[in-house]
Design an enzyme around this catalytic site. Structure first.
Site, PDB file in Angstrom:
ATOM      1  N   ILE A  43       3.376  65.201  40.580  1.00 33.61           N
ATOM      2  CA  ILE A  43       4.720  65.605  40.130  1.00 33.61           C
ATOM      3  C   ILE A  43       5.353  66.654  41.024  1.00 33.61           C
ATOM      4  CG2 ILE A  43       4.357  65.026  37.694  1.00 33.61           C
ATOM      5  CD1 ILE A  43       3.773  67.976  37.175  1.00 33.61           C
ATOM      6  N   GLY A  44       4.629  67.185  41.984  1.00 31.89           N
ATOM      7  CA  GLY A  44       5.261  68.165  42.856  1.00 31.89           C
ATOM      8  C   GLY A  44       4.252  68.999  43.605  1.00 31.89           C
TER       9      GLY A  44
ATOM     10  N   GLY B 190       3.299  73.047  44.387  1.00 34.83           N
ATOM     11  CA  GLY B 190       3.500  74.450  44.073  1.00 34.83           C
ATOM     12  C   GLY B 190       3.361  75.312  45.297  1.00 34.83           C
TER      13      GLY B 190
ATOM     14  N   GLY C 187      -0.451  74.502  46.362  1.00 33.72           N
ATOM     15  CA  GLY C 187      -1.143  73.233  46.219  1.00 33.72           C
ATOM     16  C   GLY C 187      -0.319  72.185  45.499  1.00 33.72           C
TER      17      GLY C 187
ATOM     18  N   LYS D 199      -3.440  71.737  39.126  1.00 37.84           N
ATOM     19  CA  LYS D 199      -3.088  72.137  40.495  1.00 37.84           C
ATOM     20  C   LYS D 199      -4.321  72.006  41.385  1.00 37.84           C
ATOM     21  CE  LYS D 199      -0.685  75.910  41.298  1.00 37.84           C
ATOM     22  NZ  LYS D 199      -0.387  77.350  41.506  1.00 37.84           N
TER      23      LYS D 199
ATOM     24  N   ASP E 131       4.725  87.423  43.771  1.00 39.67           N
ATOM     25  CA  ASP E 131       5.673  86.375  44.173  1.00 39.67           C
ATOM     26  C   ASP E 131       6.544  85.987  42.976  1.00 39.67           C
ATOM     27  OD1 ASP E 131       6.930  84.631  45.869  1.00 39.67           O
ATOM     28  OD2 ASP E 131       5.415  83.056  45.719  1.00 39.67           O
TER      29      ASP E 131
END
Length: 990
Positions: A673-674, A676, A679, A695, A808
């Site tokens: 799905i994407g 990060g 990862g 992840k 972050d």
């Protein structure tokens, strides 16, 4: 008989008196119980043994922090700065009838200041400052013996009971500043407290003028009214306060001139009227011979600086930047005392730099930017080993820089930009072990760049553009591991770009344009992990553009006007970079229309080589894919040989309803799905409908730097555990908070590192505000997201056994559940503050451009206040709907700078609000905008702690009528000393 009767009567009277004494006197056992109730309500975050002596068996007078009188009754509770948390039981405390002193300042106490306080009728000393209380302060009229009252920065809010101060005529010390009190004029009741010697009302929403009646407080030694909404002129009556030692009114809207008679304040040592609209000359200042610190920056003062300043025997700090002062500086300035600091930047000052300000070897800051100073840097500063910042840019200074200046051991910033300095940079630069910023742009420096510059190991920024430097770029430059920005543009450098430059792993910005560099572009530059801007234009570079540059994530690229040939890598051949390749006739592209097609001249040998290279590379990729597909097929078909359970290490952090096999089997390309921050992320749905996010942490020795969506490509590439994996596990395994993403477990083997989280269906806040999935979010929802995210960070900073620095904080790391409740996520850069180790974390790339606190560029360190700054940027995103960086903000400008430069009035504030927020709620959005500006203050120490941010956001709840006052004008520099701590503050813009 008479004598006997008399004896009996006397005995009866004595017995009666003893009975009465027992009945009316406080019981020591009662006092013991009151103190034990206090103990049970509190605990210490920093001193586990603070209550070890508080036991039933021990006399109360032997308790740590307790003082008793000669009768054994408790008179004092002294537990300040003990890391105490909890709700203070005022009923129990004030049951101690002989209590005269409560000192509980600088702790973490919360809850309200209860009505039980009114029973402490013998109290003379009350210090509850520096805590996290909420709500109003009760009536104080009954505390008529009170002499010392400190509630500053205690978290109180709303209406303060000023009226009750009329009964506290014994008060000598009153400190109520740094609280979100209801706005109102200067309290007249304070003017009746004729015994006051200390009055601290900074940052507590006072409006209107400073009353002339302030002159009645003739015993005042300290008067602090900064960061309010005060307007009008400084009252002439101030001149009658002959004992005044410190007077601080910075950060208001005061106008007019320094009043006549101000020079009568001959005891005044610390005066700060910065950030106002004061005007006129400084002639009244020449009589203040006791001055230690004078700060009048960001006003409209004009005329010359009095020559008498050069005779002040105690002057240590002088900050007059951003005024309209002219003339020269007194040449004896700073020559008498242990002079420490001067900032006279942004004026119209002329003449030479005074030579003796570092006469006693204590000077740390020499800031004289943007004036009209002439002459050179006096040789005396070559021996000023205490100097931390030397900034004289944008003047008319000239000559050769004294050799010793290059090697000053504590020098952090050397900024000589935009002058006429000449001569070489000497090899002594290698001894500047603390130097982080070297700015020499736009001068006449010449000669070669010394190879020993590599020994200045703290260098973060090197700016040498527009000079006459020549020769090769030394190969030793690769030893500068902290180097972030490297500009050698518009010089006469020649030779090759050293391959060692790729060893500067922190580089984000390289500008070597406008030189005579030759040879090929080093392919190793493509391995720089954080490079964001690369300008190599206007040189004599040849060869092909390395394909490794496809791996870079560049926002700025310029390779124009060189001698490059061959294909432009497809990932770089985009419209945004089209001008980046002009002036290289040999380049070709099948994607950019203004370049010849790479297949237009097949007879060209270089193109043939390119074709063969691409063909071979394609075959290798195809074989790799075939091998991967075969491996996947073998895993799918080989049901008899599953992965061994013993090869996996599952560590649960919550009760699990799944096994590691459930997770591993679901790591398939269709579930991707994407990606990060550290990862690839997969959505996994269990058989019972439970949704999880998994992840896979990418590591440096992965096969290549592309995003793998194939389970075979991921799960078969042998790698070690990554720092990001360790950081997330160490942080989240112990975290339990509704606004921090839940980590269910970690699954690791020698092949893979997997983290299993709760799945958040509404994606990230960035997606909802900025990206292609952008949708309209009402202010009420935005506010709840802000408050929830703030609570998550508050927990990390203040609620864990040891504070956690996220490192972050950004909108893409704030995830939203189905009810739009936020979770702080992606802890790949997080660090747990070690006990006794402070909050600094060094030698890392911290954060994301646009969110990084400004001090990081100079210190390479982050702490809790760095997270606060980043969160302030998130608040600005929520309020304005804009991104942290946009072209409309101007070159090298971000949202913080843009907003501060725009705001001059309330109307300007309204213009900043996202147009999709309804008009009826824009006033509420302004409250949060002001909080955001407070969070993004340039000086870290001025930023509120996250606990305070949560409190401010609570008070800014939509439809709640409260005005949060913060200074929205220019802030001081990130490396300034910050807030006044009882003596004086030192602030500089530069």
């Amino acid at each position: 008989m008479s004598a006997r009767r008399t004896f009996v009567q006397r005995s009866a009277l004595l017995l009666h008196s003893l009975v009465l004494l027992i009945l009316v006197s406080p019981s020591k056992s009662d006092e013991l119980q009151s103190l034990l109730k206090l103990k049970s309500a509190l605990q210490s975050q920093s001193n586990a043994n603070i209550f070890s002596s508080w036991t039933q068996e021990n006399p109360a007078c032997n308790f740590t922090g307790i003082v008793c009188d000669s009768d054994g009754l408790v008179t004092e509770i002294n537990l300040a700065q003990q890391g105490l948390t909890g709700v203070l039981p005022f009923d129990s405390v004030c049951a101690l009838s002989s209590l005269v002193k409560i000192s509980l300042g600088s702790n973490f106490l919360h809850g309200t200041i209860g009505e039980g306080l009114i029973n402490c009728t013998r109290l003379q000393y009350l210090d509850l400052g520096g805590n996290s209380f909420t709500g109003n302060v009760p009536e104080l009229s009954s505390l008529h013996e009170l002499k010392f009252l400190s509630l500053n920065n205690s978290g109180i809010s709303g209406a303060f009971p000023w009226k009750s101060l009329e009964n506290l005529t014994n008060l000598t010390f009153l400190s109520i500043g740094d609280n979100l009190l209801d706005a109102g004029p200067f309290p007249e009741e304070v003017l009746r407290l004729r015994k006051l010697y200390w009055l601290y009302l900074t940052n507590c929403s006072i409006t209107g003028q400073i009353p002339e009646g302030i002159s009645n407080l003739t015993l005042l030694e300290d008067l602090e009214l900064s960061y309010n909404n005060l307007s009008g002129e400084i009252p002439a009556g101030i001149g009658k306060l002959s004992k005044l030692w410190q007077f601080e009114i910075y950060g208001n809207f005061l106008t007019g001139k320094i009043p006549a008679g101000f020079g009568n304040l001959t005891s005044l040592a610390y005066f700060d009227a910065s950030q106002n609209g004061l005007e006129g000359n400084l002639s009244e200042m020449k009589f203040l011979v006791e001055l230690v610190s004078l700060q009048l920056y960001q006003n409209q003062f004009s005329g010359e600086i009095p020559e008498e300043f050069g005779e002040f025997k105690k002057l240590v700090n002088l900050s007059l930047y951003t005024n309209q002062l002219s003339g020269s500086l007194p040449q004896k300035l700073g020559s008498w005392a242990d002079f420490n600091f001067i900032d006279v930047s942004e004026n119209f000052l002329t003449g030479p730099i005074p030579p003796d300000m570092c006469k006693n070897g204590k000077m740390t800051e020499l800031l004289m930017l943007q004036n009209r100073f002439t002459g050179g840097i006096p040789g005396t500063y070559a021996d000023c080993t205490s100097l931390i910042r030397l900034r004289v840019s944008n003047n008319s200074l000239s000559g050769v820089v004294p050799a010793g200046v290059w090697s000053l051991p504590k020098l952090y910033i050397l900024d000589l930009t935009m002058n006429q300095f000449e001569g070489p940079m000497t090899a002594d630069i290698g001894n500047a072990k603390s130097l982080a910023t070297l700015s020499l742009d736009s001068n006449l420096f010449s000669g070669e760049l010394p190879a020993l510059i590599s020994q200045a190991s703290s260098l973060v920024s090197v700016q040498l553009g527009s000079n006459n430097f020549s020769g090769p770029i030394p190969a030793t430059i690769g030893e500068l591991k902290k180097l972030n920005s490297f500009h050698l543009n518009s010089n006469m450098f020649s030779g090759r770009i050293p391959d060692s430059l790729s060893s500067c792993v922190s580089l984000t910005d390289i500008n070597l344009s406008g030189n005579s560099l030759s040879g090929e572009i080093p392919a190793s530059l493509g391995s720089l992990p954080t490079l964001n801007s690369l300008n190599l234009s206007g040189n004599k570079l040849s060869g092909q553009i390395p394909t490794s540059m496809s791996f870079l994530r560049l926002s700025n690229l310029d390779l124009s006007n060189n001698r490059l040939f061959g294909p432009i890598p497809n990932s770089l051949a985009i419209e945004a970079f089209e001008d980046s390749f002009r002036g290289n006739p040999g380049l070709c592209s099948n994607n950019l229309e203004h370049f010849q097609s790479c297949s237009s001249n097949p007879g060209n040998s270089s193109h043939l080589h390119i074709f063969l290279f691409c063909f071979i590379a394609g075959v290798i990729v195809l074989l790799t894919l075939l091998a991967s597909l075969l491996l996947i097929k073998s895993r799918q078909n080989d049901a008899d040989h599953p992965l061994k359970q013993t090869s996996w290490d599952l560590k649960p952090y919550h009760v699990l309803r799944f096994t590691e096999k459930d997770i591993i089997d679901a790591i398939q390309s269709e579930n991707w799905i994407g990606k990060g921050g550290s990862g690839n992320v997969y959505k996994v749905v269990m058989s019972d409908g439970m949704e999880l996010a998994v992840k896979h942490i990418l590591t440096p020795n992965s096969v290549d730097r592309k995003s793998y969506k194939s389970s075979a490509a991921m799960l078969t590439k042998k790698k070690l555990r990554s720092p990001q994996y360790d950081a997330e596990v160490a942080t989240l395994s112990a975290v339990r908070h509704v606004n921090v993403v839940k980590l269910y477990c970690s699954i690791s083997s020698e092949d893979s590192n997997l983290l299993v989280y709760e799945y958040l269906p509404n994606g990230s806040l960035w997606d909802r505000l900025q990206a292609c999935h952008k949708i309209k979010i009402g202010w009420e929802v935005r506010y709840e997201i802000a408050l929830g995210a703030a609570r998550g960070l508050e927990y990390l900073h203040h609620g864990c056994d040891r504070p956690v620095i996220h490192g972050d904080v950004k909108s893409s790391n704030i995830l939203l559940d189905e009810e739009w409740k936020p979770r702080i996520a992606d802890f790949g850069l997080a660090r747990i503050v070690q006990a006794g180790g402070g909050g600094d974390w060094t030698h890392v790339i911290a954060g994301t451009h646009g969110y990084i606190a400004p001090e990081y560029a100079y210190t390479c360190k982050v702490n809790e206040k760095s997270d606060v700054y980043s969160f302030g940027v998130v608040l600005l995103e929520l309020v304005t709907g804009k991104r942290p960086t946009e072209p409309a903000f101007g070159e090298n400008k971000d949202i913080v700078h843009w907003i501060r430069s725009k705001i001059q009035s309330k109307e300007d504030l309204l213009d900043m609000i996202d147009s999709s927020i309804s008009e009826s709620l824009k006033e509420d959005a302004i409250k949060v905008l002001r909080i955001a500006l407070h969070c993004t203050a340039q000086i870290p120490s001025v930023r509120p702690a996250m606990r305070k941010v949560v409190q401010m956001l609570k008070e800014a709840e939509p439809c709640k009528l409260i005005d949060i006052i913060v200074n929205v004008e220019g802030e001081s520099s990130p490396d300034g000393a910050g807030k006044n701590t009882g003596k004086y503050r030192v602030e500089s813009k530069f």
